[in-house]
Design a protein around this motif. Structure first.
Motif, mmCIF file in Angstrom:
data_model
loop_
_atom_site.group_PDB
_atom_site.id
_atom_site.type_symbol
_atom_site.label_atom_id
_atom_site.label_comp_id
_atom_site.label_asym_id
_atom_site.label_seq_id
_atom_site.Cartn_x
_atom_site.Cartn_y
_atom_site.Cartn_z
ATOM 1 N N ASP A 217 5.295 -4.174 -8.656
ATOM 2 C CA ASP A 217 6.531 -3.103 -8.590
ATOM 3 C C ASP A 217 5.848 -2.107 -7.291
ATOM 4 O O ASP A 217 7.038 -0.598 -6.540
ATOM 5 C CB ASP A 217 7.221 -2.320 -9.579
ATOM 6 N N ARG A 218 4.987 -2.673 -6.473
ATOM 7 C CA ARG A 218 4.826 -2.272 -5.449
ATOM 8 C C ARG A 218 3.765 -3.157 -4.771
ATOM 9 O O ARG A 218 4.058 -4.145 -5.008
ATOM 10 C CB ARG A 218 3.776 -0.909 -5.392
ATOM 11 N N ILE A 219 3.965 -2.892 -3.279
ATOM 12 C CA ILE A 219 2.113 -3.747 -2.372
ATOM 13 C C ILE A 219 1.037 -3.562 -2.827
ATOM 14 O O ILE A 219 0.675 -2.162 -2.823
ATOM 15 C CB ILE A 219 3.574 -3.694 -0.955
ATOM 16 N N ARG A 220 -0.104 -4.278 -3.074
ATOM 17 C CA ARG A 220 -0.878 -3.704 -3.048
ATOM 18 C C ARG A 220 -1.660 -4.243 -2.024
ATOM 19 O O ARG A 220 -2.078 -5.644 -1.672
ATOM 20 C CB ARG A 220 -1.551 -4.700 -4.562
ATOM 21 N N LEU A 221 -2.503 -3.011 -1.404
ATOM 22 C CA LEU A 221 -3.021 -3.107 -0.661
ATOM 23 C C LEU A 221 -4.513 -4.404 -0.887
ATOM 24 O O LEU A 221 -4.826 -5.088 0.608
ATOM 25 C CB LEU A 221 -3.478 -2.323 -0.074
ATOM 26 N N HIS A 222 -5.177 -4.079 -1.117
ATOM 27 C CA HIS A 222 -6.201 -5.539 -1.904
ATOM 28 C C HIS A 222 -5.499 -7.324 -1.862
ATOM 29 O O HIS A 222 -6.025 -7.688 -1.244
ATOM 30 C CB HIS A 222 -6.910 -5.334 -2.478
ATOM 31 N N VAL A 223 -4.569 -7.113 -2.485
ATOM 32 C CA VAL A 223 -4.138 -8.529 -2.190
ATOM 33 C C VAL A 223 -3.779 -8.880 -0.792
ATOM 34 O O VAL A 223 -4.105 -10.234 0.004
ATOM 35 C CB VAL A 223 -2.987 -8.518 -3.411
ATOM 36 N N LEU A 224 -2.638 -8.150 -0.238
ATOM 37 C CA LEU A 224 -2.805 -8.478 1.486
ATOM 38 C C LEU A 224 -3.995 -8.961 2.271
ATOM 39 O O LEU A 224 -3.861 -9.965 2.991
ATOM 40 C CB LEU A 224 -1.593 -7.356 1.981
#
Length: 177
Positions: A96-103
Motif C-alpha cells: 500500500d505504498r510505493i517502494r523506492l528500491h523496487v522502482l
C-alpha cells in the motif's frame, strides 16, 4: 460531540458520509486502475514471450534466418524491464505504498538495457559509456540506500483518512453519573 453550527446543510456534517463515500469511491477507482494496468502488463509480458519463442523457433531447428545476438539480448532485457515494472505495481498493492528500491531496480534494468543495446550497435562513444555507467552506479547506490533505510517501524504506510480501511477509533464516553 456536536458538530459546529454553520450555514452548510446538515447532511454534510452527519459524520462525513459524503466524504467517506467519495473517498471509498476514490480507493475503488485507484484499485481498478492498478488492476487494469497489472492485467495489461501481464498480457504484454505473455505476448512478448510467445512472440520471442515463435520467432526463435526456426533458429533453434536450423530452418530459418538466425537471430543476431543483439536481438536475443534486446528481447531478453525487454522482458526483464517488463517484469520489474510488473513487480513494482504488485508491490504497491501488497504494501500500500510505493517502494523506492523496487522502482530503482526497474530504472536500473532499463538503463542497463539501453547501455547494452548501444554497445551492441557500436553507436556509443567512450564518454557516453562513462555517463551511462555513472547512471547505473547512482541507481544502484540509491537502491542500496533505500534498502538500508527502511520506513520507521510503527509508522503507518500512509495517512489513513476517515472511512477508509479499518475501523475508526470510537469515542470514549464517560459513564453516566
Amino acid at each position: 460531540m456536536k458538530p459546529p453550527e454553520s450555514s452548510l446543510p446538515r447532511w454534510e456534517w452527519e459524520q462525513g458520509l459524503v466524504q467517506k463515500a467519495l473517498l471509498r469511491f476514490f480507493r475503488i477507482a485507484v484499485a481498478a486502475a492498478f488492476n487494469l494496468i497489472i492485467l495489461l502488463l501481464l498480457l504484454g509480458l505473455g505476448v512478448e514471450i510467445a512472440r520471442s519463442l515463435w520467432e526463435l523457433a526456426p533458429t533453434l531447428i536450423g530452418s530459418g534466418k538466425g537471430w543476431s545476438f543483439r536481438d536475443l539480448v534486446g528481447r531478453t532485457l525487454s522482458l526483464v524491464v517488463l517484469l520489474e515494472l510488473l513487480r513494482a505495481f504488485v508491490e504497491y498493492f501488497q504494501f500500500d505504498r510505493i517502494r523506492l528500491h523496487v522502482l530503482l531496480e526497474a530504472a536500473a534494468a532499463f538503463v542497463l538495457r539501453e547501455l547494452m543495446l548501444s554497445l551492441f550497435d557500436e553507436k556509443i562513444s567512450g564518454i557516453n559509456v562513462l555517463i551511462w555507467s555513472v547512471a547505473v552506479v547512482v541507481l544502484v547506490l540509491g537502491r542500496t540506500v533505500a534498502l538500508l533505510s527502511p520506513p520507521i517501524p510503527g509508522t503507518p504506510s500512509k495517512q489513513r483518512l476517515p472511512g477508509i480501511g479499518g475501523k475508526e477509533p470510537e469515542e470514549v464516553q464517560s459513564p453516566p453519573a
